[in-house]
Write a protein that holds these residues in place. Structure first.
Motif, PDB file in Angstrom:
ATOM      1  N   SER A 550      15.514  -4.877   0.078  1.00 41.72           N
ATOM      2  CA  SER A 550      14.865  -5.034  -1.223  1.00 41.72           C
ATOM      3  C   SER A 550      15.252  -6.373  -1.831  1.00 41.72           C
ATOM      4  CB  SER A 550      15.248  -3.892  -2.170  1.00 41.72           C
ATOM      5  OG  SER A 550      16.582  -4.028  -2.617  1.00 41.72           O
ATOM      6  N   SER A 552      15.446  -8.354  -5.604  1.00 41.53           N
ATOM      7  CA  SER A 552      15.418  -8.174  -7.055  1.00 41.53           C
ATOM      8  C   SER A 552      15.672  -9.503  -7.737  1.00 41.53           C
ATOM      9  CB  SER A 552      16.487  -7.161  -7.499  1.00 41.53           C
ATOM     10  OG  SER A 552      16.301  -5.915  -6.855  1.00 41.53           O
ATOM     11  N   LYS A 557      15.246  -6.501 -11.716  1.00 45.19           N
ATOM     12  CA  LYS A 557      13.909  -5.982 -11.462  1.00 45.19           C
ATOM     13  C   LYS A 557      13.541  -6.183  -9.990  1.00 45.19           C
ATOM     14  CE  LYS A 557       9.049  -6.498 -12.789  1.00 45.19           C
ATOM     15  NZ  LYS A 557       8.074  -7.266 -13.611  1.00 45.19           N
ATOM     16  N   LYS A 558      13.120  -5.082  -9.317  1.00 38.61           N
ATOM     17  CA  LYS A 558      12.756  -5.157  -7.905  1.00 38.61           C
ATOM     18  C   LYS A 558      11.388  -5.819  -7.776  1.00 38.61           C
ATOM     19  CE  LYS A 558      13.693  -1.537  -5.546  1.00 38.61           C
ATOM     20  NZ  LYS A 558      13.633  -0.158  -5.025  1.00 38.61           N
ATOM     21  N   GLU A 561      10.077  -5.052  -1.376  1.00 36.23           N
ATOM     22  CA  GLU A 561      10.890  -4.101  -0.616  1.00 36.23           C
ATOM     23  C   GLU A 561      10.201  -3.782   0.697  1.00 36.23           C
ATOM     24  OE1 GLU A 561      13.381  -0.576  -2.274  1.00 36.23           O
ATOM     25  OE2 GLU A 561      11.441   0.290  -1.667  1.00 36.23           O
ATOM     26  N   TYR A 586      17.615 -14.842  -6.786  1.00 32.58           N
ATOM     27  CA  TYR A 586      17.240 -13.464  -6.494  1.00 32.58           C
ATOM     28  C   TYR A 586      18.356 -12.818  -5.665  1.00 32.58           C
ATOM     29  CZ  TYR A 586      12.513 -14.564  -8.114  1.00 32.58           C
ATOM     30  OH  TYR A 586      11.448 -14.919  -8.881  1.00 32.58           O
TER      31      TYR A 586
END
Length: 606
Positions: A550, A552, A557-558, A561, A586
């Motif tokens: 994933s 983020s 905040k994702k 993924e 990130y």
């Protein structure tokens, strides 16, 4: 024929130098290490160029740059006055050339340096005034000061020894050097060197200062090996003591420098162990190694189980008192199901650090429920300078209690049990070395202690005793302890705690620490760590597994993924379609099923 004056000639030469420099792209002062390495020595040997940064997992990640071929050099230093790296090319016994390196990897030969003996020069650093200092590698060992604008050297004096690398403290302009495994200070007026502390095993090959004015270096056990990993160390400037801070790929015949002339900050917790419902405080210290006051922003998002206990007005008043001249507009909001767990601060006027960084405090509280004993929770904030007019770049907070750089501040949830505490355990830490768990702890007020039982668990609930460590004689002062659990077996997570027992039989448990065992077969790598449209993750598992990758953003905040089944051994998983993401930092998280294996930081380029 009209005679040309010396002033006209110099003017033309300076114009040519300016035009050459303008064609190159300066380095962004983002706090990363800039390094060079080569397979051998020689004027026409190609030099590899890279940048290095610390990952949240404790490793060091390299980003290789396509350097100009067939230029062998060493003794590099970053010059803040123009944003370029300068180094010395291996030339004949009669001359050495000055090389300028830009952020694209272009190496420009500026010509030979006058008044400097032709030889191998391994150690180099640029001082705060823009002069490149280098040391001659053979006898007579000499310190030279090079004016890069005129390519003229001045012999300062003998150093008494060969230095592998040198670096200037950006706050004090003190020159440090490593000779073998020993740290020295070097007088830039005479060249005389003075040993700092004791010698250690293992030659240091690179030396650099961070944007927090901390001294770091790296070591490889075999300089001629292309596969031996490099170990990075944090070095105490006062004692020479070094602490392992991470490891990265090999770097033979390596040199290093950095641009520390920016803003950075640390976030220190009141304690590394806390109870549910407990109040605590973070101390935020901001270091400014630029030449003027900077207007910075500050942002921190906490887990939903935590909340700030002071109002925005109270925090604003505290910051304005700690940073005179700040308007410091504070906003507290709620996010991710929490209440008052997000803070944003605008317009913090950060003065130039001289020499202690200014700081402010943030008071907060944990909820009374919703925690698990031994749970570890990460906190990391971000400061920035709006517009990045000085190319400073955003800075992630660093935990000042660890040697690792740019790591999140970690708190462990501890639940007290048993009788009155016979001793105060102030620092309980563990680190895996292959399959061995190295445990260390420090005690305070040890006045009636009999022993420490080391207990281990693979589920975090059922603990069993693995050893007893006798307490040291009662002195009432701080004591340090160490125990190694050999050949740790079992699951991918192992839990440790200490049972402190006094002479009356009373006992109390320490916080639980958590170590990962055999979660992966080898080191997880992410490439590129500075990406534009895609990221590839190479990892390994012991059995066929469902792995999730994933991505983020900086506030959690994702944004992407991918879950896939991978086979035993090493596998590569790619996240595509990332070109539309905004520029910035990130976090990549790697899960094996529901278990989080690793978190690494990457940066999105334009």
């Amino acid at each position: 024929m009209k005679q040309t004056s010396l002033k006209q000639i110099l003017a033309v030469l300076l114009l040519q130098l300016s035009l050459t420099a303008s064609a190159q792209t300066p380095w962004k002062c983002d706090g990363r290490v800039i390094g060079t390495w080569s397979a051998s020595e020689g004027a026409s040997i190609s030099t590899n160029l890279y940048t290095a940064s610390f990952t949240p997992s404790g490793n060091v990640s390299y980003v290789n740059k396509p350097a100009t071929a067939n230029i062998g050099l060493n003794a590099i230093g970053f010059r803040k006055q123009d944003g370029f790296v300068y180094g010395i090319r291996y030339e004949s016994s009669n001359a050495n050339a000055l090389i300028r390196i830009d952020s694209a990897g272009t190496m420009t030969n500026l010509g030979n340096i006058s008044n400097m003996t032709g030889d191998a020069y391994y150690a180099g650093a640029v001082d705060v005034n823009g002069y490149l200092y280098v040391t001659r590698n053979s006898s007579p060992y000499t310190l030279y000061k090079v004016d890069v604008t005129t390519k003229t050297a001045t012999s300062i004096g003998g150093t008494g020894r060969t230095f592998v690398d040198i670096a200037f403290d950006p706050l004090t302009n003190t020159l440090y050097g490593v000779s073998g495994a020993t740290l020295y200070t070097i007088d830039i007026n005479s060249g005389a060197s003075t040993q700092v502390g004791s010698s250690y095993t293992g030659t240091m090959f690179g030396l650099f200062f961070t944007d927090g004015a901390e001294l770091y270096g790296f070591h490889t056990s075999n300089v001629n090996s292309s596969s031996t990993p490099t170990t990075y160390y944090k070095i105490n400037k006062a004692t020479g003591t070094r602490t392992a801070a991470g490891s990265g790929p090999q770097a033979t015949r390596a040199d290093a420098c950095s641009c520390p002339f920016r803003l950075s900050h640390t976030m220190k917790s009141k304690s590394n162990c806390m109870l549910a419902g407990q109040d605590s405080v973070f101390t935020i210290a901001i270091t400014n190694i630029t030449s003027s006051t900077q207007n910075a922003t500050y942002d921190l998002t906490m887990d939903k189980r935590f909340s700030f206990t002071e109002t925005a007005a109270q925090i604003q008043a505290n910051i304005q008192a700690a940073f005179p001249g700040s308007s410091a507009v504070v906003t507290i909001t709620s996010a991710n199901g929490g209440t008052n767990n997000v803070i944003s601060v605008n317009s913090i006027s950060v003065p130039v650090t001289d020499p202690t960084p200014a700081s402010f405090k943030l008071a907060w509280k944990a909820k009374a429920t919703g925690f698990t004993s031994g749970e570890q929770i990460l906190f990391q904030s971000v400061i920035d300078v709006p517009g990045n007019t000085l190319s400073l770049g955003a800075d992630f907070s660093d935990d000042p209690l660890t040697a690792q750089l740019d790591d999140a501040t970690t708190l462990t949830i501890c639940v007290p049990t048993g009788g009155p505490l016979p001793v105060s355990i102030t620092d309980f830490k563990g680190q895996l070395d292959q399959k061995n768990a190295n445990l260390n702890w420090v005690t305070q007020q040890e006045l009636n202690t009999q022993k420490f039982d080391v207990e281990k668990s693979f589920d975090g609930v059922n603990f069993s005793k693995v050893a007893s460590v006798p307490a040291k004689p009662n002195t009432g002062i701080a004591m340090s302890y160490q125990y190694t659990d050999i050949n740790v077996a079992g699951g991918s997570i192992v839990y440790y705690r200490l049972k402190a027992i006094d002479n009356d039989g009373n006992f109390r448990y320490s916080p639980v620490i958590i170590l990962k065992v055999n979660a992966t077969l080898g080191q997880t790598t992410i490439y590129p760590t500075a990406f534009t449209g895609r990221i590839s993750v190479n990892t390994g598992v012991a059995v066929n597994s469902k792995v999730t990758i994933s991505l983020s953003d900086a506030v959690g905040k994702k944004v992407a993924e991918k879950t896939t089944l991978i086979n035993t051994g090493n596998n590569t998983i790619t996240l595509d379609g990332l070109s539309q993401l905004q520029q910035g930092f990130y976090f990549v998280k790697i899960y094996n099923g529901e278990q989080l294996l690793e978190t690494k930081r990457v940066i999105k380029l334009q």
